[in-house]
Enzyme design. Structure first.
Site, PDB file in Angstrom:
ATOM      1  N   GLU A 223       0.493  -1.234  -0.181  1.00 29.54           N
ATOM      2  CA  GLU A 223      -0.271  -0.613  -0.217  1.00 29.54           C
ATOM      3  C   GLU A 223       0.808   1.414   0.061  1.00 29.54           C
ATOM      4  OE1 GLU A 223      -2.855   1.671   0.296  1.00 29.54           O
ATOM      5  OE2 GLU A 223      -4.230   0.978   0.365  1.00 29.54           O
TER       6      GLU A 223
ATOM      7  N   ARG B 269      -7.139   1.085  13.266  1.00 31.83           N
ATOM      8  CA  ARG B 269      -6.106   1.620  13.119  1.00 31.83           C
ATOM      9  C   ARG B 269      -5.769   2.709  11.937  1.00 31.83           C
ATOM     10  NH1 ARG B 269      -4.841  -0.378   8.010  1.00 31.83           N
ATOM     11  NH2 ARG B 269      -5.947  -2.186   7.360  1.00 31.83           N
TER      12      ARG B 269
ATOM     13  N   ASN C  15      -5.006   3.658   7.657  1.00 32.47           N
ATOM     14  CA  ASN C  15      -6.165   3.304   6.580  1.00 32.47           C
ATOM     15  C   ASN C  15      -4.631   4.273   5.536  1.00 32.47           C
ATOM     16  OD1 ASN C  15      -6.094   0.937   4.705  1.00 32.47           O
ATOM     17  ND2 ASN C  15      -7.672   2.158   4.032  1.00 32.47           N
TER      18      ASN C  15
ATOM     19  N   GLU D   7      -9.860  -4.670  10.042  1.00 34.26           N
ATOM     20  CA  GLU D   7     -10.684  -6.613   9.491  1.00 34.26           C
ATOM     21  C   GLU D   7     -10.518  -7.409  10.276  1.00 34.26           C
ATOM     22  OE1 GLU D   7     -10.238  -4.597   4.790  1.00 34.26           O
ATOM     23  OE2 GLU D   7      -8.748  -5.136   6.174  1.00 34.26           O
TER      24      GLU D   7
ATOM     25  N   ASN E 244      -9.595   5.908   2.697  1.00 32.60           N
ATOM     26  CA  ASN E 244      -8.710   5.189   1.664  1.00 32.60           C
ATOM     27  C   ASN E 244      -7.885   6.327   0.395  1.00 32.60           C
ATOM     28  OD1 ASN E 244      -7.280   3.300   0.609  1.00 32.60           O
ATOM     29  ND2 ASN E 244      -9.202   1.898   0.836  1.00 32.60           N
TER      30      ASN E 244
ATOM     31  N   ASP F  37     -10.086   1.672  -3.668  1.00 30.38           N
ATOM     32  CA  ASP F  37      -8.600   1.668  -2.805  1.00 30.38           C
ATOM     33  C   ASP F  37      -8.000   2.843  -2.918  1.00 30.38           C
ATOM     34  OD1 ASP F  37      -7.238   0.746  -0.549  1.00 30.38           O
ATOM     35  OD2 ASP F  37      -7.307  -0.874  -1.423  1.00 30.38           O
TER      36      ASP F  37
END
Length: 299
Positions: A18, A101, A103, A121, A154, A204
């Site tokens: 990511e 948390r 992202n 998740e 995101n 995303d």
């Protein structure tokens, strides 16, 4: 139209790559592997990968004007000294939500570090809803909270004139826009600029190109799409040989190359056989458009 080429350039089988960001000074690509709790720096000249291990899921990394980097680790905004691999906490959020948390995160044109949170998740894209919020870390290390009730905070970026903030809350299946005040960091007037089509799956990570168009990585959709935020139309689709495309950024000497991260977590044995490059880093060339250099955190 130039011929588009998609190639796998780094085979490391990350669980969930990511937050790719290009560092011009070192001709390197920075990115994270969230569940593996590592920040990676791939030197594209020497082809060497350096890693810094941290103590919690690390969801984004960004450049810092003072040198080194900043990162979102667990629910902390942190500074990272790459040379001695030390991490210094700048601020904490969501202290009342132990299952949360950070992202995705990115630095705005004024040097603030924007990042949002989500519940941890239980499986990819399966989580307790509406637990996240969007924040920014100002250069003085103060934190501003913009809104809550977020599912999966995101992709994010800013228009070329710095007057619009683009944002994705993945489970809304939309790309949203806000009016943006560069001086104060305030956002207002939220609206939808694009609704995902069924086969595009989950929006995303996101980045903007030098023509002001948005590129969105489609998780479970195996593609990046180019959108015109003014018309709400999709302009282009580039498919990749992996399903779980997570984020994208422009890089290379003139920002004409696109780098795409992806995940392998959530794939079963058959999926991994079918997608041997899941979790690797891809480069797309021949897009015929360039990106812009990333901004650096000013604190």
């Amino acid at each position: 139209m130039s011929s588009i080429k998609v190639e796998c350039v780094l085979r490391e089988n990350y669980r969930c790559g990511e937050s790719p960001v290009w560092e011009e000074a070192s001709q390197s690509l920075l990115f994270v592997d969230i569940p593996s709790k590592i920040i990676c720096r791939w030197d594209t000249v020497s082809n060497q990968v350096q890693r810094v291990a941290v103590d919690a899921p690390v969801s984004s990394v960004a450049l810092r004007q003072l040198g080194g980097y900043v990162a979102t680790i667990g629910t902390k905004f942190c500074a990272l000294n790459w040379e001695n691999q030390s991490v210094f906490v700048l601020a904490m959020v969501d202290e009342d939500k132990k299952n949360n948390r950070f992202n995705d995160g990115k630095v705005d044109p004024a040097g603030r570090y924007f990042a949002g949170t989500m519940a941890e998740e239980t499986a990819p894209a399966v989580l307790e809803r509406h637990q996240g919020s969007l924040y920014s870390l100002f250069p003085d290390h103060s934190v501003k909270k913009y809104f809550d009730q977020v599912d999966i905070s995101n992709g994010l970026d800013w228009s070329l004139d710095h007057k619009i903030f683009y944002y994705i809350d993945s489970l809304s299946y939309t790309v949203d826009a806000f009016d943006y005040d560069l001086q104060t960091g305030q956002i207002s007037n939220r609206r939808i600029v694009y609704k995902m089509e069924k086969d595009e799956q989950i929006p995303d990570g996101m980045c903007i190109d030098a023509e002001g168009k948005l590129w969105v990585a489609c998780y479970n959709g195996g593609r990046v799409i180019r959108l015109d935020p003014e018309t709400g139309k999709r302009l282009q689709t580039v498919k990749l040989p992996v399903d779980k495309t997570t984020s994208c950024c422009f890089g290379g000497k003139d920002y004409s190359e696109m780098y795409v991260t992806c995940a392998r977590d959530g794939l079963n044995a058959e999926g991994l056989l079918r997608q041997p490059d899941a979790g690797n880093i891809f480069k797309i060339t021949g897009l015929g458009v360039k990106g812009i250099a990333p901004y650096s955190y000013a604190g």
